[in-house]
Motif scaffolding. Structure first.
Motif, short mmCIF file in Angstrom:
data_model
loop_
_atom_site.label_atom_id
_atom_site.label_comp_id
_atom_site.label_asym_id
_atom_site.label_seq_id
_atom_site.Cartn_x
_atom_site.Cartn_y
_atom_site.Cartn_z
N ASN A 8 0.82 -1.21 0.00
CA ASN A 8 0.00 0.00 0.00
C ASN A 8 0.86 1.27 0.00
O ASN A 8 0.35 2.36 0.17
CB ASN A 8 -0.98 0.02 1.18
CG ASN A 8 -0.35 0.37 2.51
OD1 ASN A 8 0.88 0.45 2.63
ND2 ASN A 8 -1.16 0.59 3.52
N GLU A 10 3.17 1.95 2.26
CA GLU A 10 3.75 2.05 3.60
C GLU A 10 4.16 0.68 4.14
O GLU A 10 5.18 0.54 4.78
CB GLU A 10 2.77 2.70 4.57
CG GLU A 10 2.44 4.14 4.23
CD GLU A 10 1.43 4.75 5.19
OE1 GLU A 10 1.14 4.15 6.24
OE2 GLU A 10 0.92 5.84 4.88
N GLU A 45 -6.10 -0.60 -0.42
CA GLU A 45 -6.48 0.81 -0.51
C GLU A 45 -7.78 1.13 0.24
O GLU A 45 -8.11 2.29 0.44
CB GLU A 45 -6.61 1.24 -1.99
CG GLU A 45 -7.73 0.59 -2.75
CD GLU A 45 -7.40 -0.76 -3.37
OE1 GLU A 45 -8.23 -1.25 -4.15
OE2 GLU A 45 -6.32 -1.34 -3.09
N ALA A 47 -8.45 0.56 3.40
CA ALA A 47 -8.26 0.71 4.85
C ALA A 47 -6.97 1.50 5.09
O ALA A 47 -6.10 1.57 4.22
CB ALA A 47 -8.18 -0.64 5.54
N THR A 48 -6.88 2.06 6.28
CA THR A 48 -5.65 2.75 6.65
C THR A 48 -4.58 1.72 6.99
O THR A 48 -4.89 0.55 7.28
CB THR A 48 -5.86 3.66 7.86
OG1 THR A 48 -6.13 2.84 9.01
CG2 THR A 48 -6.99 4.66 7.64
N THR A 49 -3.35 2.16 6.99
CA THR A 49 -2.26 1.26 7.37
C THR A 49 -2.47 0.74 8.78
O THR A 49 -2.30 -0.45 9.04
CB THR A 49 -0.90 1.97 7.24
OG1 THR A 49 -0.68 2.28 5.85
CG2 THR A 49 0.24 1.11 7.76
N GLN A 50 -2.90 1.60 9.69
CA GLN A 50 -3.11 1.16 11.08
C GLN A 50 -4.23 0.14 11.18
O GLN A 50 -4.13 -0.84 11.92
CB GLN A 50 -3.39 2.34 12.00
CG GLN A 50 -3.37 1.97 13.47
CD GLN A 50 -2.03 1.38 13.90
OE1 GLN A 50 -0.99 2.00 13.70
NE2 GLN A 50 -2.02 0.19 14.46
N GLU A 51 -5.31 0.32 10.43
CA GLU A 51 -6.39 -0.67 10.42
C GLU A 51 -5.89 -2.02 9.92
O GLU A 51 -6.24 -3.07 10.47
CB GLU A 51 -7.55 -0.20 9.54
CG GLU A 51 -8.34 0.95 10.14
CD GLU A 51 -9.34 1.55 9.17
OE1 GLU A 51 -10.40 1.98 9.66
OE2 GLU A 51 -9.08 1.60 7.95
#
Length: 69
Positions: A8, A10, A45, A47-51
């Motif tokens: 993604n 990151e 794409e 979801a956030t990296t943290q999720e």
């Protein structure tokens, strides 16, 4: 097929199909990301990296893991 990678920008999600026990934790936790009927079945794409990191920590088989980019 040993492992598939889904980056993604990151992190990269690594999925090992032979290790997966199909518990469904990933699909229930982030249904917008994991869709077993779609190709590719993982859409980072959505979801956030943290999720993604939080969800992968809950994978009971270890079939999903993360590699830092």
């Amino acid at each position: 097929m040993e492992a598939l990678e889904y980056p993604n920008g990151e992190i990269t999600i690594i999925w090992k199909p032979k290790v997966c026990i199909h518990s469904g934790v990933c699909v229930r936790t982030l249904p917008g990301v994991y869709d077993p009927k779609a190709r590719p079945w993982i859409r980072v794409e959505n979801a956030t990296t943290q999720e993604l990191v939080d969800q992968i920590a809950r994978c009971p088989s270890g079939a999903l893991s993360i590699k830092q980019i």
